[in-house]
Design a protein around this motif. Structure first.
Motif, PDB file in Angstrom:
ATOM      1  N   ASP A 117    -102.257  -5.398  -2.705  1.00  0.00           N
ATOM      2  CA  ASP A 117    -103.911  -4.432  -3.467  1.00  0.00           C
ATOM      3  C   ASP A 117    -103.195  -3.093  -3.850  1.00  0.00           C
ATOM      4  O   ASP A 117    -103.487  -2.387  -4.773  1.00  0.00           O
ATOM      5  CB  ASP A 117    -104.608  -3.441  -2.419  1.00  0.00           C
ATOM      6  CG  ASP A 117    -105.628  -4.681  -1.146  1.00  0.00           C
ATOM      7  OD1 ASP A 117    -105.740  -5.746  -2.113  1.00  0.00           O
ATOM      8  OD2 ASP A 117    -105.792  -4.485  -0.536  1.00  0.00           O
ATOM      9  N   ALA A 118    -102.117  -2.123  -3.019  1.00  0.00           N
ATOM     10  CA  ALA A 118    -100.674  -1.876  -4.003  1.00  0.00           C
ATOM     11  C   ALA A 118    -100.478  -2.392  -5.085  1.00  0.00           C
ATOM     12  O   ALA A 118    -100.138  -1.401  -6.024  1.00  0.00           O
ATOM     13  CB  ALA A 118     -99.647  -1.213  -3.213  1.00  0.00           C
ATOM     14  N   MET A 119    -100.161  -3.459  -5.427  1.00  0.00           N
ATOM     15  CA  MET A 119     -99.255  -3.717  -6.066  1.00  0.00           C
ATOM     16  C   MET A 119    -100.688  -3.951  -7.615  1.00  0.00           C
ATOM     17  O   MET A 119     -99.664  -3.451  -9.146  1.00  0.00           O
ATOM     18  CB  MET A 119     -98.945  -5.250  -6.415  1.00  0.00           C
ATOM     19  CG  MET A 119     -98.114  -5.221  -5.629  1.00  0.00           C
ATOM     20  SD  MET A 119     -96.824  -6.829  -5.265  1.00  0.00           S
ATOM     21  CE  MET A 119     -96.273  -6.991  -7.222  1.00  0.00           C
ATOM     22  N   ASN A 156     -96.452  -2.126 -11.254  1.00  0.00           N
ATOM     23  CA  ASN A 156     -94.943  -2.653 -10.686  1.00  0.00           C
ATOM     24  C   ASN A 156     -94.171  -0.946 -10.598  1.00  0.00           C
ATOM     25  O   ASN A 156     -93.195  -0.905 -10.507  1.00  0.00           O
ATOM     26  CB  ASN A 156     -94.512  -3.086 -11.952  1.00  0.00           C
ATOM     27  CG  ASN A 156     -94.397  -4.629 -12.012  1.00  0.00           C
ATOM     28  OD1 ASN A 156     -94.984  -5.682 -11.339  1.00  0.00           O
ATOM     29  ND2 ASN A 156     -94.817  -5.311 -13.261  1.00  0.00           N
ATOM     30  N   HIS A 157     -94.915  -0.184 -10.242  1.00  0.00           N
ATOM     31  CA  HIS A 157     -94.489   1.592  -9.962  1.00  0.00           C
ATOM     32  C   HIS A 157     -93.481   0.948  -8.154  1.00  0.00           C
ATOM     33  O   HIS A 157     -94.060   1.186  -7.245  1.00  0.00           O
ATOM     34  CB  HIS A 157     -94.808   2.344 -10.200  1.00  0.00           C
ATOM     35  CG  HIS A 157     -93.784   3.718 -10.521  1.00  0.00           C
ATOM     36  ND1 HIS A 157     -93.553   4.334  -9.405  1.00  0.00           N
ATOM     37  CD2 HIS A 157     -93.459   4.030 -11.363  1.00  0.00           C
ATOM     38  CE1 HIS A 157     -92.944   5.437  -9.339  1.00  0.00           C
ATOM     39  NE2 HIS A 157     -93.085   5.423 -11.206  1.00  0.00           N
ATOM     40  N   LEU A 158     -92.556   0.860  -8.539  1.00  0.00           N
ATOM     41  CA  LEU A 158     -92.093   0.756  -6.478  1.00  0.00           C
ATOM     42  C   LEU A 158     -92.009   0.872  -5.646  1.00  0.00           C
ATOM     43  O   LEU A 158     -92.893   1.826  -4.683  1.00  0.00           O
ATOM     44  CB  LEU A 158     -90.792   0.114  -6.757  1.00  0.00           C
ATOM     45  CG  LEU A 158     -89.922  -0.353  -5.630  1.00  0.00           C
ATOM     46  CD1 LEU A 158     -89.548  -1.834  -5.339  1.00  0.00           C
ATOM     47  CD2 LEU A 158     -88.412  -0.003  -5.336  1.00  0.00           C
ATOM     48  N   GLU A 189     -97.999   4.596  -0.837  1.00  0.00           N
ATOM     49  CA  GLU A 189     -98.902   3.747  -1.194  1.00  0.00           C
ATOM     50  C   GLU A 189     -99.005   2.980   0.752  1.00  0.00           C
ATOM     51  O   GLU A 189     -99.802   3.224   1.484  1.00  0.00           O
ATOM     52  CB  GLU A 189     -99.541   2.586  -2.132  1.00  0.00           C
ATOM     53  CG  GLU A 189    -100.738   2.169  -1.613  1.00  0.00           C
ATOM     54  CD  GLU A 189    -102.241   3.265  -1.867  1.00  0.00           C
ATOM     55  OE1 GLU A 189    -102.693   2.642  -1.367  1.00  0.00           O
ATOM     56  OE2 GLU A 189    -102.217   4.043  -2.249  1.00  0.00           O
ATOM     57  N   LEU A 190     -97.840   1.831   1.033  1.00  0.00           N
ATOM     58  CA  LEU A 190     -97.518   1.208   2.217  1.00  0.00           C
ATOM     59  C   LEU A 190     -96.910   2.172   3.056  1.00  0.00           C
ATOM     60  O   LEU A 190     -97.432   1.718   4.356  1.00  0.00           O
ATOM     61  CB  LEU A 190     -97.042   0.122   2.147  1.00  0.00           C
ATOM     62  CG  LEU A 190     -97.589  -0.939   0.603  1.00  0.00           C
ATOM     63  CD1 LEU A 190     -96.277  -1.613   0.496  1.00  0.00           C
ATOM     64  CD2 LEU A 190     -98.953  -1.139   1.460  1.00  0.00           C
ATOM     65  N   LYS A 244     -95.895 -15.675  -2.215  1.00  0.00           N
ATOM     66  CA  LYS A 244     -95.718 -15.649  -3.834  1.00  0.00           C
ATOM     67  C   LYS A 244     -97.318 -15.596  -4.517  1.00  0.00           C
ATOM     68  O   LYS A 244     -97.862 -15.630  -5.791  1.00  0.00           O
ATOM     69  CB  LYS A 244     -94.813 -15.474  -3.955  1.00  0.00           C
ATOM     70  CG  LYS A 244     -92.832 -15.651  -4.249  1.00  0.00           C
ATOM     71  CD  LYS A 244     -91.620 -15.822  -4.376  1.00  0.00           C
ATOM     72  CE  LYS A 244     -90.700 -16.011  -4.183  1.00  0.00           C
ATOM     73  NZ  LYS A 244     -89.578 -16.284  -3.915  1.00  0.00           N
ATOM     74  N   SER A 245     -97.643 -17.050  -4.422  1.00  0.00           N
ATOM     75  CA  SER A 245     -98.694 -17.442  -4.770  1.00  0.00           C
ATOM     76  C   SER A 245     -99.553 -16.725  -4.557  1.00  0.00           C
ATOM     77  O   SER A 245    -100.690 -16.734  -5.742  1.00  0.00           O
ATOM     78  CB  SER A 245     -98.985 -18.722  -4.410  1.00  0.00           C
ATOM     79  OG  SER A 245     -99.911 -19.750  -4.823  1.00  0.00           O
ATOM     80  N   TYR A 246    -100.328 -16.010  -3.513  1.00  0.00           N
ATOM     81  CA  TYR A 246    -100.947 -15.022  -3.090  1.00  0.00           C
ATOM     82  C   TYR A 246    -101.161 -13.553  -4.236  1.00  0.00           C
ATOM     83  O   TYR A 246    -102.025 -13.578  -4.727  1.00  0.00           O
ATOM     84  CB  TYR A 246    -101.491 -14.821  -1.638  1.00  0.00           C
ATOM     85  CG  TYR A 246    -101.819 -13.794  -1.546  1.00  0.00           C
ATOM     86  CD1 TYR A 246    -103.302 -13.913  -1.606  1.00  0.00           C
ATOM     87  CD2 TYR A 246    -101.763 -12.217  -1.572  1.00  0.00           C
ATOM     88  CE1 TYR A 246    -104.136 -12.609  -1.201  1.00  0.00           C
ATOM     89  CE2 TYR A 246    -102.383 -11.288  -0.885  1.00  0.00           C
ATOM     90  CZ  TYR A 246    -103.567 -11.446  -0.810  1.00  0.00           C
ATOM     91  OH  TYR A 246    -104.704 -10.322  -0.382  1.00  0.00           O
ATOM     92  N   LEU A 247     -99.906 -13.497  -4.112  1.00  0.00           N
ATOM     93  CA  LEU A 247     -99.736 -12.336  -5.216  1.00  0.00           C
ATOM     94  C   LEU A 247     -99.893 -12.362  -6.105  1.00  0.00           C
ATOM     95  O   LEU A 247    -100.234 -11.677  -7.300  1.00  0.00           O
ATOM     96  CB  LEU A 247     -97.990 -11.497  -4.805  1.00  0.00           C
ATOM     97  CG  LEU A 247     -98.394 -11.053  -3.696  1.00  0.00           C
ATOM     98  CD1 LEU A 247     -96.564 -10.804  -3.510  1.00  0.00           C
ATOM     99  CD2 LEU A 247     -98.989  -9.568  -3.386  1.00  0.00           C
ATOM    100  N   ARG A 248     -99.556 -13.412  -7.250  1.00  0.00           N
ATOM    101  CA  ARG A 248     -99.504 -14.305  -8.853  1.00  0.00           C
ATOM    102  C   ARG A 248    -101.019 -14.769  -8.517  1.00  0.00           C
ATOM    103  O   ARG A 248    -101.414 -13.493  -9.837  1.00  0.00           O
ATOM    104  CB  ARG A 248     -99.071 -15.617  -8.321  1.00  0.00           C
ATOM    105  CG  ARG A 248     -97.541 -15.377  -8.984  1.00  0.00           C
ATOM    106  CD  ARG A 248     -97.093 -16.393  -9.705  1.00  0.00           C
ATOM    107  NE  ARG A 248     -97.287 -17.757  -9.177  1.00  0.00           N
ATOM    108  CZ  ARG A 248     -96.231 -18.058  -8.081  1.00  0.00           C
ATOM    109  NH1 ARG A 248     -95.027 -17.118  -7.568  1.00  0.00           N
ATOM    110  NH2 ARG A 248     -96.588 -19.017  -7.198  1.00  0.00           N
TER     111      ARG A 248
END
Length: 165
Positions: free
Chosen positions: A120-122, A127-129, A135-136, A155-159
């Motif tokens: 959600d935050a991404m 890509n602003h770390l 946010e987290l 990783k798959s979930y985030l993609r």
């Protein structure tokens, strides 16, 4: 648990979440709540040099520097609690100390950052770390550890999550 001076910061929704009208984070873990259940562990607020926190095994004591930002204190407390949980002791072997630090970092990062919240935050912050970390409600360093140690299924979930947005 015994503490001196400052009370723990209250957990609250980030400004970005309130602005966007989003629901609360999936992850409800609080290192402050965990600490309150550990009667044999003492927290002391102390000005530290070169670090924000430390765990002293023999004394069953955690020191935190009150000058640090809240999200960093939250992250460091969780990290130090992982040392206490593992019974870590400072040794004369740099490799052992490094392994203890890495293990505490990875366990703390996984405990504090739910992959759904990360997704959600991404989506919200690209890509602003630092914005994602705010946010987290975690430190930038802890977010980097979580990002660098994702399970292949995460990783798959985030993609997929980023592709769907």
């Amino acid at each position: 648990m015994t503490t001196s001076a400052l009370p723990p910061p209250r957990s609250r929704q980030s400004k970005a979440q309130a602005r966007k009208g989003r629901s609360r984070l999936h992850n409800t873990y609080s290192p402050w709540a965990e600490l309150s259940t550990l009667s044999d562990l003492t927290l002391e607020w102390r000005h530290l040099t070169g670090r924000v926190g430390e765990y002293l095994h023999r004394e069953r004591k955690i020191h935190l520097d009150p000058r640090a930002p809240r999200r960093q204190l939250r992250s460091v407390l969780c990290h130090e609690l992982r040392h206490a949980e593992a019974g870590d002791r400072l040794t004369h072997c740099g490799r052992v100390n490094l392994r203890q630090e890495q293990a505490a970092d990875q366990k703390a990062a996984r405990l504090m950052i739910d992959v759904r919240d990360l997704g959600d935050a991404m989506v919200l912050h690209a890509n602003h770390l630092s914005a994602i970390a705010v946010e987290l409600r975690v430190s930038d360093a802890l977010l980097r550890v979580r990002r660098d140690h994702l399970h292949p299924s995460e990783k798959s979930y985030l993609r997929q999550r980023l592709a769907d947005s």
